[in-house]
Design a protein around this motif. Sequence first.
Motif, PDB file in Angstrom:
ATOM      1  N   VAL A 106       0.837  -1.208   0.000  1.00  0.00           N
ATOM      2  CA  VAL A 106       0.000   0.000   0.000  1.00  0.00           C
ATOM      3  C   VAL A 106       0.871   1.258   0.000  1.00  0.00           C
ATOM      4  CG1 VAL A 106      -1.652   1.326   1.388  1.00  0.00           C
ATOM      5  CG2 VAL A 106      -1.997  -1.111   1.029  1.00  0.00           C
ATOM      6  N   LYS A 107       1.942   1.221   0.762  1.00  0.00           N
ATOM      7  CA  LYS A 107       2.853   2.374   0.804  1.00  0.00           C
ATOM      8  C   LYS A 107       3.453   2.634  -0.579  1.00  0.00           C
ATOM      9  CE  LYS A 107       6.882   4.068   3.183  1.00  0.00           C
ATOM     10  NZ  LYS A 107       7.567   4.172   4.421  1.00  0.00           N
ATOM     11  N   THR A 108       3.855   1.581  -1.271  1.00  0.00           N
ATOM     12  CA  THR A 108       4.424   1.720  -2.617  1.00  0.00           C
ATOM     13  C   THR A 108       3.377   2.242  -3.594  1.00  0.00           C
ATOM     14  OG1 THR A 108       5.960  -0.085  -2.175  1.00  0.00           O
ATOM     15  CG2 THR A 108       5.594   0.492  -4.484  1.00  0.00           C
ATOM     16  N   ILE A 109       2.173   1.692  -3.540  1.00  0.00           N
ATOM     17  CA  ILE A 109       1.106   2.150  -4.441  1.00  0.00           C
ATOM     18  C   ILE A 109       0.789   3.615  -4.191  1.00  0.00           C
ATOM     19  CG2 ILE A 109      -1.363   1.890  -4.950  1.00  0.00           C
ATOM     20  CD1 ILE A 109      -0.922  -1.155  -4.553  1.00  0.00           C
ATOM     21  N   ASN A 110       0.707   4.008  -2.920  1.00  0.00           N
ATOM     22  CA  ASN A 110       0.432   5.412  -2.600  1.00  0.00           C
ATOM     23  C   ASN A 110       1.537   6.331  -3.104  1.00  0.00           C
ATOM     24  OD1 ASN A 110      -2.002   4.864  -1.420  1.00  0.00           O
ATOM     25  ND2 ASN A 110      -1.204   4.826   0.662  1.00  0.00           N
ATOM     26  N   ARG A 111       2.780   5.884  -3.019  1.00  0.00           N
ATOM     27  CA  ARG A 111       3.892   6.700  -3.513  1.00  0.00           C
ATOM     28  C   ARG A 111       3.813   6.849  -5.030  1.00  0.00           C
ATOM     29  NH1 ARG A 111       8.606   4.372  -1.291  1.00  0.00           N
ATOM     30  NH2 ARG A 111       8.537   2.897  -2.997  1.00  0.00           N
ATOM     31  N   LEU A 112       3.416   5.790  -5.725  1.00  0.00           N
ATOM     32  CA  LEU A 112       3.285   5.854  -7.179  1.00  0.00           C
ATOM     33  C   LEU A 112       2.104   6.719  -7.606  1.00  0.00           C
ATOM     34  CD1 LEU A 112       4.019   2.136  -8.128  1.00  0.00           C
ATOM     35  CD2 LEU A 112       5.540   4.101  -8.384  1.00  0.00           C
ATOM     36  N   LYS A 113       1.039   6.720  -6.796  1.00  0.00           N
ATOM     37  CA  LYS A 113      -0.149   7.504  -7.129  1.00  0.00           C
ATOM     38  C   LYS A 113       0.041   8.996  -6.873  1.00  0.00           C
ATOM     39  CE  LYS A 113      -4.003   4.325  -6.477  1.00  0.00           C
ATOM     40  NZ  LYS A 113      -5.158   4.036  -5.626  1.00  0.00           N
ATOM     41  N   ARG A 114       0.937   9.343  -5.966  1.00  0.00           N
ATOM     42  CA  ARG A 114       1.125  10.734  -5.598  1.00  0.00           C
ATOM     43  C   ARG A 114       1.461  11.565  -6.817  1.00  0.00           C
ATOM     44  NH1 ARG A 114       5.150  10.292  -1.309  1.00  0.00           N
ATOM     45  NH2 ARG A 114       3.753   8.909  -0.244  1.00  0.00           N
ATOM     46  N   GLU A 115       0.735  12.629  -6.992  1.00  0.00           N
ATOM     47  CA  GLU A 115       0.976  13.503  -8.137  1.00  0.00           C
ATOM     48  C   GLU A 115       2.194  14.369  -7.865  1.00  0.00           C
ATOM     49  OE1 GLU A 115      -2.380  15.746  -9.426  1.00  0.00           O
ATOM     50  OE2 GLU A 115      -3.741  14.055  -9.152  1.00  0.00           O
ATOM     51  N   LYS A 116       3.000  14.530  -8.892  1.00  0.00           N
ATOM     52  CA  LYS A 116       4.152  15.403  -8.776  1.00  0.00           C
ATOM     53  C   LYS A 116       3.660  16.840  -8.863  1.00  0.00           C
ATOM     54  CE  LYS A 116       7.214  11.994 -10.712  1.00  0.00           C
ATOM     55  NZ  LYS A 116       8.007  11.551 -11.823  1.00  0.00           N
ATOM     56  N   PRO A 117       4.238  17.743  -8.065  1.00  0.00           N
ATOM     57  CA  PRO A 117       3.782  19.126  -8.105  1.00  0.00           C
ATOM     58  C   PRO A 117       4.036  19.745  -9.479  1.00  0.00           C
ATOM     59  CG  PRO A 117       5.722  18.912  -6.696  1.00  0.00           C
ATOM     60  CD  PRO A 117       5.312  17.532  -7.121  1.00  0.00           C
ATOM     61  N   VAL A 118       3.034  20.437  -9.961  1.00  0.00           N
ATOM     62  CA  VAL A 118       3.128  21.087 -11.263  1.00  0.00           C
ATOM     63  C   VAL A 118       3.796  22.435 -11.068  1.00  0.00           C
ATOM     64  CG1 VAL A 118       1.804  22.004 -13.203  1.00  0.00           C
ATOM     65  CG2 VAL A 118       1.043  19.918 -12.041  1.00  0.00           C
ATOM     66  N   GLU A 119       4.838  22.665 -11.835  1.00  0.00           N
ATOM     67  CA  GLU A 119       5.539  23.936 -11.732  1.00  0.00           C
ATOM     68  C   GLU A 119       4.704  25.013 -12.426  1.00  0.00           C
ATOM     69  OE1 GLU A 119       9.652  25.877 -13.356  1.00  0.00           O
ATOM     70  OE2 GLU A 119       9.698  23.790 -12.683  1.00  0.00           O
ATOM     71  N   ILE A 120       4.407  26.056 -11.685  1.00  0.00           N
ATOM     72  CA  ILE A 120       3.584  27.142 -12.218  1.00  0.00           C
ATOM     73  C   ILE A 120       4.504  28.171 -12.864  1.00  0.00           C
ATOM     74  CG2 ILE A 120       1.954  28.976 -11.648  1.00  0.00           C
ATOM     75  CD1 ILE A 120       1.080  27.221  -9.268  1.00  0.00           C
ATOM     76  N   VAL A 121       4.285  28.378 -14.171  1.00  0.00           N
ATOM     77  CA  VAL A 121       5.070  29.350 -14.919  1.00  0.00           C
ATOM     78  C   VAL A 121       4.301  30.671 -14.898  1.00  0.00           C
ATOM     79  CG1 VAL A 121       6.095  29.882 -17.168  1.00  0.00           C
ATOM     80  CG2 VAL A 121       5.979  27.514 -16.369  1.00  0.00           C
TER      81      VAL A 121
END
Length: 148
Positions: A106-121
């Motif tokens: 579950v920890k691995t799946i949650n880490r994979l699901k986490r969205e990477k922060p979108v860099e705001i230009v």
Amino acid sequence: MGLAKEFKEFAVKGNVMDMAVGVIVGGAFGKIITSLVGDVIMPPIGKLLGNLNFKDLFLSLDPTKTEGITSLAKAQETGAAVIAYGSFINTVLDFTIVAFCIFMMVKTINRLKREKPVEIVPTTKECPQCLSIIPIKATKCAHCTSTV
């Protein structure tokens, strides 16, 4: 809508099928862990503790019936009431290993699901003269006409 049609829709939904597969795979995984604990982990631990077989650890509630008996199976054959704490230790160890494996999954799946922060230009900037908001590509301020 008929009851049979509703049931069919429920049964063939993806979540129900996924859950069914999960239960079947989980049951097989549980058997693997039980074998790992009983056949691979506990024998060396028993050997280190002086040739102790955890499956045969029991506390007799009828000592007269089990006098001299060291095997749980033989003690149960006599009809004596016994507390099989060795089997309980194996079961607790089974549960701990399964729970840890599920936690790691579950920890691995949650880490994979986490969205990477979108860099705001940034698309706008502030004019240094009048402090108005202007497009970032602007070379002159639309408000005060100063060169930016």
